[in-house]
Write a protein that holds these residues in place. Structure first.
Motif, PDB file in Angstrom:
ATOM      1  N   PHE A 118     -52.171 -51.953  29.371  1.00 21.62           N
ATOM      2  CA  PHE A 118     -51.381 -50.878  29.976  1.00 21.62           C
ATOM      3  C   PHE A 118     -50.094 -50.621  29.186  1.00 21.62           C
ATOM      4  N   CYS A 119     -49.438 -51.684  28.762  1.00 21.28           N
ATOM      5  CA  CYS A 119     -48.160 -51.502  28.061  1.00 21.28           C
ATOM      6  C   CYS A 119     -48.361 -50.929  26.668  1.00 21.28           C
ATOM      7  N   ALA A 120     -49.452 -51.285  26.013  1.00 20.42           N
ATOM      8  CA  ALA A 120     -49.747 -50.674  24.720  1.00 20.42           C
ATOM      9  C   ALA A 120     -49.936 -49.178  24.881  1.00 20.42           C
ATOM     10  N   ALA A 121     -50.631 -48.770  25.941  1.00 18.75           N
ATOM     11  CA  ALA A 121     -50.852 -47.345  26.189  1.00 18.75           C
ATOM     12  C   ALA A 121     -49.534 -46.617  26.415  1.00 18.75           C
ATOM     13  N   LEU A 122     -48.681 -47.186  27.250  1.00 20.39           N
ATOM     14  CA  LEU A 122     -47.390 -46.552  27.532  1.00 20.39           C
ATOM     15  C   LEU A 122     -46.516 -46.520  26.285  1.00 20.39           C
ATOM     16  N   ALA A 123     -46.489 -47.634  25.551  1.00 15.04           N
ATOM     17  CA  ALA A 123     -45.635 -47.718  24.367  1.00 15.04           C
ATOM     18  C   ALA A 123     -46.060 -46.717  23.307  1.00 15.04           C
ATOM     19  N   GLU A 124     -47.353 -46.564  23.113  1.00 16.54           N
ATOM     20  CA  GLU A 124     -47.827 -45.645  22.084  1.00 16.54           C
ATOM     21  C   GLU A 124     -47.566 -44.190  22.442  1.00 16.54           C
ATOM     22  N   LEU A 125     -47.326 -43.931  23.714  1.00 13.30           N
ATOM     23  CA  LEU A 125     -46.947 -42.601  24.143  1.00 13.30           C
ATOM     24  C   LEU A 125     -45.431 -42.409  24.086  1.00 13.30           C
ATOM     25  N   GLY A 126     -44.692 -43.497  23.804  1.00 13.50           N
ATOM     26  CA  GLY A 126     -43.241 -43.410  23.739  1.00 13.50           C
ATOM     27  C   GLY A 126     -42.556 -43.624  25.071  1.00 13.50           C
ATOM     28  N   VAL A 127     -43.298 -44.061  26.082  1.00 12.52           N
ATOM     29  CA  VAL A 127     -42.708 -44.339  27.392  1.00 12.52           C
ATOM     30  C   VAL A 127     -41.972 -45.675  27.334  1.00 12.52           C
ATOM     31  N   ALA A 128     -40.736 -45.703  27.801  1.00 10.12           N
ATOM     32  CA  ALA A 128     -39.965 -46.945  27.807  1.00 10.12           C
ATOM     33  C   ALA A 128     -40.511 -47.898  28.865  1.00 10.12           C
ATOM     34  N   ILE A 129     -40.559 -49.170  28.516  1.00  8.67           N
ATOM     35  CA  ILE A 129     -41.027 -50.200  29.438  1.00  8.67           C
ATOM     36  C   ILE A 129     -39.828 -51.003  29.912  1.00  8.67           C
ATOM     37  N   ILE A 130     -39.626 -51.027  31.220  1.00  5.28           N
ATOM     38  CA  ILE A 130     -38.527 -51.766  31.834  1.00  5.28           C
ATOM     39  C   ILE A 130     -39.091 -53.037  32.446  1.00  5.28           C
ATOM     40  N   SER A 131     -38.456 -54.177  32.183  1.00  3.88           N
ATOM     41  CA  SER A 131     -38.902 -55.421  32.802  1.00  3.88           C
ATOM     42  C   SER A 131     -37.738 -56.406  32.827  1.00  3.88           C
ATOM     43  N   GLY A 132     -38.032 -57.655  33.237  1.00  2.72           N
ATOM     44  CA  GLY A 132     -36.966 -58.597  33.517  1.00  2.72           C
ATOM     45  C   GLY A 132     -36.840 -59.772  32.575  1.00  2.72           C
ATOM     46  N   LEU A 133     -37.572 -59.782  31.444  1.00  2.00           N
ATOM     47  CA  LEU A 133     -37.466 -60.819  30.416  1.00  2.00           C
ATOM     48  C   LEU A 133     -37.882 -62.200  30.912  1.00  2.00           C
ATOM     49  N   ALA A 134     -38.587 -62.264  32.044  1.00  4.17           N
ATOM     50  CA  ALA A 134     -39.053 -63.556  32.547  1.00  4.17           C
ATOM     51  C   ALA A 134     -40.295 -63.990  31.770  1.00  4.17           C
ATOM     52  N   ALA A 189     -44.119 -53.500  23.745  1.00  2.16           N
ATOM     53  CA  ALA A 189     -43.265 -52.387  23.325  1.00  2.16           C
ATOM     54  C   ALA A 189     -42.654 -52.633  21.956  1.00  2.16           C
ATOM     55  N   VAL A 190     -42.032 -53.798  21.757  1.00  2.00           N
ATOM     56  CA  VAL A 190     -41.321 -54.033  20.494  1.00  2.00           C
ATOM     57  C   VAL A 190     -42.283 -54.091  19.313  1.00  2.00           C
ATOM     58  N   GLU A 191     -43.493 -54.568  19.537  1.00  2.00           N
ATOM     59  CA  GLU A 191     -44.466 -54.626  18.449  1.00  2.00           C
ATOM     60  C   GLU A 191     -44.902 -53.246  17.992  1.00  2.00           C
ATOM     61  N   ARG A 192     -44.673 -52.241  18.840  1.00  2.00           N
ATOM     62  CA  ARG A 192     -45.035 -50.873  18.497  1.00  2.00           C
ATOM     63  C   ARG A 192     -43.807 -50.007  18.234  1.00  2.00           C
ATOM     64  N   GLY A 193     -42.637 -50.647  18.206  1.00  2.00           N
ATOM     65  CA  GLY A 193     -41.415 -49.909  17.949  1.00  2.00           C
ATOM     66  C   GLY A 193     -41.031 -48.967  19.073  1.00  2.00           C
ATOM     67  N   ALA A 194     -41.535 -49.220  20.270  1.00  2.00           N
ATOM     68  CA  ALA A 194     -41.261 -48.363  21.415  1.00  2.00           C
ATOM     69  C   ALA A 194     -40.061 -48.897  22.194  1.00  2.00           C
ATOM     70  N   PRO A 195     -39.347 -48.034  22.899  1.00  2.00           N
ATOM     71  CA  PRO A 195     -38.166 -48.496  23.650  1.00  2.00           C
ATOM     72  C   PRO A 195     -38.554 -49.398  24.814  1.00  2.00           C
ATOM     73  N   THR A 196     -37.702 -50.361  25.084  1.00  2.00           N
ATOM     74  CA  THR A 196     -37.881 -51.249  26.224  1.00  2.00           C
ATOM     75  C   THR A 196     -36.517 -51.758  26.660  1.00  2.00           C
ATOM     76  N   ALA A 197     -36.350 -51.981  27.944  1.00  2.00           N
ATOM     77  CA  ALA A 197     -35.082 -52.477  28.483  1.00  2.00           C
ATOM     78  C   ALA A 197     -35.342 -53.712  29.324  1.00  2.00           C
ATOM     79  N   ALA A 198     -34.545 -54.758  29.092  1.00  2.00           N
ATOM     80  CA  ALA A 198     -34.640 -55.994  29.859  1.00  2.00           C
ATOM     81  C   ALA A 198     -33.443 -56.081  30.784  1.00  2.00           C
TER      82      ALA A 198
END
Length: 372
Positions: free
Chosen positions: A135-151, A162-171
């Motif tokens: 799911f996250c690969a799909a979102l990342a490749e579309l450029g959708v930012a992934i928000i999560s908690g770094l757990a 996200a980071v492996e695809r150069g897509a934005p992500t926020a922890a």
């Protein structure tokens, strides 16, 4: 006085432990946080601030060094955003109990045009790992930012996708942005900052605390337009995030799991209670979020976010195909034979998930199934 000149006083009130309610009361009474800072403790109480917070604020005021606070932010490579800053995320501004101050470090964010919060258990199963990555690969490749908690577990897997695809992500951290928890994810935190950002409502130097985690979850959902729960056991923090999202009017989605897996008890409950909508493939999630155009399909492996955005018309694509599931057992084979064609890995995984829910097959190993 400009908003920038007021920033140290906003930071000081946060060091004193004041939250959104106290900030709102002081702004209503004094018009600015700087004027509230200079007022007498009796005036704070008259404004409605609880006595314990008034005493804490008085203690902080006696020793607070505004210049030192600003220098600490600069050394950390961070910036602080308040309710009154134009750069404060609009989605977050609109939620109940929005944090008065956000401390942010990173190259992008914390406001994103499209963002989905992805949460789940720390004790992730092979199934949960594959689902998260898919799911996250799909979102990342579309450029959708992934928000999560770094757990550990689902959070870390989501960020890495996200980071492996150069897509934005926020922890979003449950302590200061310089207090990464767990420490094993410190390297991942640095990679996140390169393509997205680390976010916290707590001052620098604040260690993560158990009671901070449930409250930080409102920021996870608040920064996103939707929440995806991958695997979550009963009482999981991911369920707290889903509850915050529901209260905030966010869409909540859940990936179904085995009825025999404790890690899927919470997600299946969300689906059963209609708190979350079932999504078994990235296409289903993207369709629900209106990210797909007419005739859209999954892109070829290796697509980059920028390339996906550039091909938005006429058939916008969403992510890469899920990895094929190595399905064993007569029930899975029978299912494929009846389909009459070789199905894509994502379709097989979806079918197996539904068979598990119906109690017709059971998981006997990593992505290996047999008749129940």
């Amino acid at each position: 006085m400009s908003d920038g000149d007021e920033l140290p006083y906003w930071l000081a009130l946060r060091r004193a432990g004041l939250g959104s309610t106290s900030f709102a009361l002081l702004l209503a009474k004094f018009g600015s946080i700087a004027d509230a800072w200079r007022a007498e403790p009796g005036d704070w109480r008259a404004a409605g601030v609880e006595d314990a917070y008034a005493r804490s604020l008085a203690r902080v005021r006696a020793s607070f060094d505004a210049e030192q606070e600003l220098r600490a932010l600069e050394r950390a490579g961070a910036r602080a955003l308040t309710w009154r800053d134009a750069a404060y995320p609009e989605r977050l501004r609109q939620i109940p109990q929005s944090p008065p101050v956000l401390v942010v470090r990173g190259a992008a964010g914390p406001e994103f045009a499209e963002a989905v919060a992805v949460v789940g258990t720390r004790s992730v199963t092979p199934y949960g790992r594959q689902a998260t990555e898919t799911f996250c690969a799909a979102l990342a490749e579309l450029g959708v930012a992934i928000i999560s908690g770094l757990a550990r577990g689902v959070d870390a897997i989501a960020h890495r996708a996200a980071v492996e695809r150069g897509a934005p992500t926020a922890a979003v951290l449950a302590g200061g942005i310089d207090q990464v928890y767990p420490r094993e994810n410190a390297g991942l935190a640095e990679r996140i900052a390169e393509v997205g950002c680390l976010v916290s409502e707590y001052p620098l130097g604040t260690p993560a605390r158990r009671d901070y985690f449930p409250r930080r979850n409102r920021i996870l959902s608040g920064l996103a337009r939707a929440v995806l729960v991958v695997e979550a056991g009963e009482g999981s923090g991911a369920l707290h995030t889903a509850n915050w999202a529901f209260e905030q009017g966010r869409d909540v989605f859940a990936v179904p799991g085995s009825i025999f897996s404790p890690q899927s008890a919470g997600t299946n409950q969300l689906i059963r209670e209609n708190t979350a909508k079932l999504v078994a493939t990235p296409e289903q999630l993207c369709e629900e979020l209106n990210l797909l155009g007419s005739g859209a399909q999954l892109p070829l492996p290796g697509a980059r976010p920028a390339a996906a955005a550039a091909t938005a018309a006429p058939a916008r694509r969403c992510g890469r195909r899920p990895h094929p599931a190595a399905a064993g057992g007569r029930a899975a084979a029978h299912r494929r034979r009846r389909a009459g064609a070789r199905q894509a890995g994502g379709e097989v995984a979806s079918a197996l998930s539904m068979l598990e829910i119906d109690g017709l097959v059971r998981q006997t190993g990593p992505m290996t199934y047999g008749i129940a």
